[in-house]
Design a protein around this motif. Structure first.
Motif, short mmCIF file in Angstrom:
data_model
loop_
_atom_site.label_atom_id
_atom_site.label_comp_id
_atom_site.label_asym_id
_atom_site.label_seq_id
_atom_site.Cartn_x
_atom_site.Cartn_y
_atom_site.Cartn_z
N THR A 27 0.83 -1.20 0.00
CA THR A 27 0.00 0.00 0.00
C THR A 27 0.87 1.25 0.00
OG1 THR A 27 -1.79 -1.17 1.13
CG2 THR A 27 -1.81 1.23 1.25
N ALA A 52 -5.90 4.37 4.43
CA ALA A 52 -5.43 3.21 3.68
C ALA A 52 -4.34 2.46 4.43
CB ALA A 52 -4.92 3.65 2.31
N ALA A 56 -4.47 -1.29 5.76
CA ALA A 56 -3.43 -2.26 5.39
C ALA A 56 -2.81 -2.90 6.63
CB ALA A 56 -2.36 -1.57 4.55
N PRO A 76 -4.13 -3.07 -2.47
CA PRO A 76 -4.64 -1.69 -2.48
C PRO A 76 -5.33 -1.38 -3.80
CG PRO A 76 -2.26 -1.70 -2.84
CD PRO A 76 -2.65 -3.12 -2.54
N THR A 120 -8.08 2.81 -1.03
CA THR A 120 -7.11 3.88 -0.84
C THR A 120 -7.58 5.24 -1.36
OG1 THR A 120 -6.02 3.44 -2.96
CG2 THR A 120 -5.22 2.24 -1.04
#
Length: 492
Positions: A27, A52, A56, A76, A120
């Motif tokens: 990510t 994000a 993750a 992602p 994301t």
């Protein structure tokens, strides 16, 4: 650019599932790539870097405790801005929804999240997804990674540009009149419009809507299949369920295409204008299919009534979905959308009934055609990527466009059939611009279509040619609409 970002989604999820790669590491590489190249292409409209990385990290914690959460664990992905993502600004490219933050996910996003995707951000779209060139007054214009003064297509242009620019290997889009296929052609990636209901797409105001579809974009066909194994399947929200399960996708591809009967059409039997570079691309693709053993002959579905079916069905869908906004705040809506909505309101009962009859006749012709053919090969678009400062190409191969949809007819007439259609890269023209073709199969032969496409992909490898993204001379302002019927300020 890290080597990670050249890998396919299939390769990345294997690394994630083995523990050789963490979601947080991947990510961060994805977010770094956005920072590196998105100033040149404007593909990602909204970025939630902090959220994000938190998601993750949570994916990595779950993995440590119990293994992969799903087939897309830790991958992602930015999402198309016409798709609602809970807690993330979702604007549809419209000033009306510039600050809209939905409380729940759309069904497709919920399935991607359940499959393990790390959301994301959001990809740029045309206003309300209308038109196949990505610009809007909220975020501006998305441009092409291969030539950043040119269009990336639309409405899934932000997705296509992000996948091509190696921001991510896989993304989701939607397609009513070419919104997956035209940007795929422009950006040298694969875009798949599946059969009805394969990827559920419930419509809030019309449970029987059939024209729009959702589907994947990727740089490999195997990634399209991975996406479909992750999100396809029945949904209680749909009135009609597709006779395809997620497990249908994938499996071994044939060694060649011997015995496959391919029809090829340069103008869809309708005299649709297509630029020479796109016809050369069509010939390249046909030669590849023939070299692989397929039989290729000139033929086409009888599409004589496809324009009527598409145009009226689209107008009804626009009136159903956006009519109240056009009635309430027309000053905030772009003229092309107003034109489509008013066309829908203007349809009388006789024309709606006749359109349904025309759609029925079209399906009879589809069945007759596929009794003698397995695939239909056609141009992926009528033009190569055009100047991003234009609203749309006003001339195609010397023929003037009467509406903003005319340059998209190569996609629209196939939408009217409802058939599964794959946009595939077809090499580059003399100026180094991507080209593409469309490959169409009979209803619900989606899985077989993709397996055949893998054979073509292995023989060409076009999508592996990465762009050298540069912001030199990038166009970010698309021309305003002009007054007059040609630009759809009024119903024609």
């Amino acid at each position: 650019m890290t080597d990670l970002l050249e890998k396919s989604a299939t390769e990345l999820v294997a690394l994630l599932a083995s523990g050789a790669l963490s979601s947080r590491e991947l990510t961060q590489a994805h977010l770094d790539r956005i920072e590196e190249v998105d100033g040149a292409i404007n593909a990602v409209a909204t970025v939630d870097a902090e959220g994000a990385l938190g998601r993750a990290a949570e994916a990595d914690r779950r993995f440590a405790a119990s293994g992969p959460a799903g087939p897309l664990h830790g991958l992602p992905m930015t999402h198309k801005d016409t798709h609602r993502v809970a807690g993330m600004r979702s604007t549809s490219g419209s000033p009306v929804f510039a600050d809209h933050v939905p409380e729940r996910d759309d069904l497709l996003i919920a399935r991607l999240r359940a499959a393990g995707v790390v959301a994301t951000g959001k990809n740029n779209v045309p206003e309300f997804g209308a038109g196949s060139h990505t610009f809007n007054p909220v975020f501006g214009t998305t441009t092409n990674p291969y030539a950043t003064t040119l269009s990336a297509g639309g409405s899934s242009g932000g997705v296509a540009a992000a996948v091509a620019a190696r921001i991510q290997p896989l993304g989701e889009g939607s397609d009513m009149g070419g919104s997956l296929r035209i940007p795929a052609s422009f950006c040298n990636v694969f875009g798949f419009r599946p059969s009805l209901g394969v990827v559920p797409m419930p419509a809030e105001r019309n449970a029987w809507a059939w024209l729009g579809r959702t589907g994947p974009m990727a740089r490999t066909v195997r990634d399209l299949e991975l996406f479909l194994r992750s999100v396809a399947g029945p949904a209680e929200e749909l009135q009609l369920q597709a006779p395809l399960e997620a497990s249908a996708f994938g499996g071994p591809a044939p060694d060649d295409l011997r015995g496959v009967r391919v029809a090829i059409s340069r103008d869809f039997g309708l005299g649709i204008p297509v630029e020479p570079d796109m016809l050369e691309a069509l010939d390249r693709a046909a030669a590849v299919l023939e070299s692989l053993g397929a039989t290729v002959e000139e033929a086409c579905i009888d599409l004589a009534e496809a324009d009527r079916v598409f145009g009226n069905t689209r107008a009804l869908d626009f009136a159903s979905g956006l009519g109240s906004l056009v009635d309430t705040v027309p000053e905030l809506i772009k003229p092309e959308v107003i034109w489509n909505v008013r066309k829908g309101w203007a349809l009388d009962a006789r024309e709606i009934i006749e359109t349904t009859a025309a759609a029925t006749r079209l399906q009879e012709r589809v069945r007759a055609f596929f009794s003698g053919h397995d695939l239909l090969l056609t141009p992926g678009a009528q033009v190569v990527p055009f100047d991003a400062a234009l609203r749309y190409p006003e001339r195609v191969a010397g023929v003037e466009s009467e509406t903003y949809l005319d340059w998209m007819r190569s996609a629209c007439v196939l939408s009217a059939t409802g058939l599964p259609t794959l946009a595939m890269p077809a090499g580059f023209n003399g100026a180094g611009l991507p080209t593409g073709v469309q490959l169409t199969a009979f209803h619900y032969r989606d899985a077989q279509l993709l397996r055949w496409a893998r054979v073509y992909e292995a023989a060409t490898g076009y999508a592996q040619r990465a762009p050298e993204v540069s912001d030199h001379g990038r166009i970010v302002e698309t021309a305003p609409a002009l007054a007059g019927p040609h630009h759809h300020a009024d119903v024609e």
